[in-house]
Structures are given as structure tokens and as C-alpha cells.
Design a protein around this motif. Structure first.
Motif, PDB file in Angstrom:
ATOM      1  N   MET A   1       0.843  -1.197   0.000  1.00 32.80           N
ATOM      2  CA  MET A   1       0.000   0.000   0.000  1.00 32.80           C
ATOM      3  C   MET A   1       0.883   1.254   0.000  1.00 32.80           C
ATOM      4  N   GLY A  25      -4.400   2.014  -5.535  1.00 36.28           N
ATOM      5  CA  GLY A  25      -5.765   2.234  -5.061  1.00 36.28           C
ATOM      6  C   GLY A  25      -5.974   3.682  -4.633  1.00 36.28           C
ATOM      7  N   ASP A  26      -7.250   4.056  -4.453  1.00 41.59           N
ATOM      8  CA  ASP A  26      -7.533   5.426  -4.000  1.00 41.59           C
ATOM      9  C   ASP A  26      -7.076   5.630  -2.552  1.00 41.59           C
ATOM     10  N   GLY A  27      -7.200   4.584  -1.732  1.00 37.99           N
ATOM     11  CA  GLY A  27      -6.732   4.698  -0.349  1.00 37.99           C
ATOM     12  C   GLY A  27      -5.231   4.928  -0.298  1.00 37.99           C
ATOM     13  N   SER A  28      -4.505   4.225  -1.151  1.00 37.16           N
ATOM     14  CA  SER A  28      -3.052   4.396  -1.222  1.00 37.16           C
ATOM     15  C   SER A  28      -2.713   5.798  -1.713  1.00 37.16           C
ATOM     16  N   ASP A  53     -12.517   3.134  -5.676  1.00 36.37           N
ATOM     17  CA  ASP A  53     -13.752   2.479  -5.202  1.00 36.37           C
ATOM     18  C   ASP A  53     -14.279   3.122  -3.912  1.00 36.37           C
ATOM     19  N   GLU A  55     -13.065   3.120  -1.122  1.00 40.67           N
ATOM     20  CA  GLU A  55     -12.913   2.177  -0.003  1.00 40.67           C
ATOM     21  C   GLU A  55     -11.482   1.654   0.060  1.00 40.67           C
ATOM     22  N   TYR A  56     -11.132   1.145   1.248  1.00 46.76           N
ATOM     23  CA  TYR A  56      -9.993   0.235   1.347  1.00 46.76           C
ATOM     24  C   TYR A  56     -10.558  -1.140   0.962  1.00 46.76           C
ATOM     25  N   GLY A  57     -10.561  -1.421  -0.341  1.00 47.62           N
ATOM     26  CA  GLY A  57     -11.217  -2.636  -0.831  1.00 47.62           C
ATOM     27  C   GLY A  57     -10.630  -3.914  -0.247  1.00 47.62           C
ATOM     28  N   MET A  58      -9.303  -3.978  -0.173  1.00 48.11           N
ATOM     29  CA  MET A  58      -8.658  -5.191   0.368  1.00 48.11           C
ATOM     30  C   MET A  58      -9.094  -5.435   1.808  1.00 48.11           C
ATOM     31  N   VAL A  59      -9.288  -4.331   2.530  1.00 51.45           N
ATOM     32  CA  VAL A  59      -9.686  -4.448   3.934  1.00 51.45           C
ATOM     33  C   VAL A  59     -11.125  -4.952   4.019  1.00 51.45           C
TER      34      VAL A  59
END
Ligand SMILES: Cc1ncc(C[n+]2csc(CCOP(=O)(O)OP(=O)(O)O)c2C)c(N)n1
Length: 140
Positions: A1, A25-28, A53, A55-59
Motif C-alpha cells: 500500500m 488504489g484510491d486509499g493508497s 472504489d 474504499e480500502y477494498g482489500m480491507v
């Protein structure tokens, strides 16, 4: 991340004659995206592909797959094209395969400096993380 962002900048510094693509990702991006200013100042040819997305999708999916409590994964919806524009970086919203096909990728990659592809992805799409969770022992 976050690792892809800084490493793509290092890669582009080392390989100035080839475009570099950073998929993140957007969170990253919210965590480490300030590094994009280095790509801007150094005029590095990097396409930042942001899988957005909200979101933290992986989470979220890790919690679901492991039957854990669903908590702490939600993010604000961020328009990364506007974010990039505030620094003078070109950006493109991609909401469908057609949006991607419409782009002149050859032209975009021939332009100098960083670019942003803000790609809206389905938050319900389950990422391929089950093997990892099994290895960690959180999923049967
Ligand atoms: C520095 C760091 N903090 C936290 C984590 C745990 N972690 C792994 S994936 C993830 C969510 C990443 O969210 P995003 O960048 O939006 O990508 P997505 O999972 O939605 O594809 C988190 C918090 C990590 N791997 N590294």
C-alpha cells in the motif's frame, strides 16, 4: 500500500526514455499521493492509474472473506482528476471500457510529465486475495 507510488517515481527517474505506469488504489493515493508532486517537479512520464472504489477494498473484502467485523474501510469519494488539475496535471475519468478506448494512449504517453487515470471500479468486485488470507490462516 503506497509503495507503488514512490517506486514508480524511482523507476521513472532510472528509465527516463520509457513511460512508467503506476497502478494503485484510491486509499493508497490518499496516503502517499503527495509524492506525485515529485513526478511533477521532475517532469517524469508516469501514468498514475488509480483504482477508485471509495474504499480500502482489500480491507473490506478481507473482513468479509474472513467473517470478521465489517469496520473501518470506507473512504470519501475523491475526484483525482480535479486533484491533479489543481497542480496542472492532466487527468481522465474512466467509468467504462469505452471511456478507456476513447483515449489516445499513444499521444498521452508521448506527453511529458505525470498524468492521472481516475478509474472507477465496482466496490463489490472481490479482489483475488483468498490464497493470501488462507496462507495467513484467517480463511479456511
Ligand atoms: C503502509 C500500509 N498500511 C496499511 C496496510 C494494510 N492495507 C493493505 S491493503 C489496504 C487498503 C488499500 O486500499 P486502496 O489503496 O484503496 O486499494 P484497494 O484495496 O481498494 O484496491 C490496507 C489498509 C498496508 N499494507 N500498508
Amino acid at each position: 500500500m503506497g509503495w507503488a507510488i514512490g517506486s514508480s517515481i524511482g523507476t521513472a527517474m532510472a528509465c527516463p526514455n520509457t513511460p512508467t505506469v503506476c497502478i494503485t488504489g484510491d486509499g493508497s493515493m490518499l496516503m502517499s499521493g503527495g509524492d506525485v508532486t515529485v513526478a511533477l517537479q521532475e517532469n517524469l512520464n508516469i501514468v498514475f492509474v488509480i483504482l477508485n472504489d471509495s474504499e480500502y477494498g482489500m480491507v473490506k473484502h478481507g473482513q468479509r472473506l474472513g467473517s470478521g467485523e465489517s469496520i473501518g474501510y470506507s473512504l470519501p469519494t475523491v475526484d483525482f482528476v480535479k486533484w491533479g488539475k489543481s497542480m496542472g496535471i492532466s487527468g481522465y475519468h474512466i467509468r467504462s471500457p469505452e471511456d478507456l478506448e476513447k483515449l489516445d494512449i499513444t499521444k498521452i504517453l508521448s506527453d511529458s510529465g505525470p498524468k492521472i487515470f481516475d478509474v472507477y471500479v465496482d466496490p463489490e468486485e472481490v479482489p483475488p486475495i483468498k490464497n493470501r488470507l488462507q496462507a495467513l490462516g484467517t480463511v479456511d
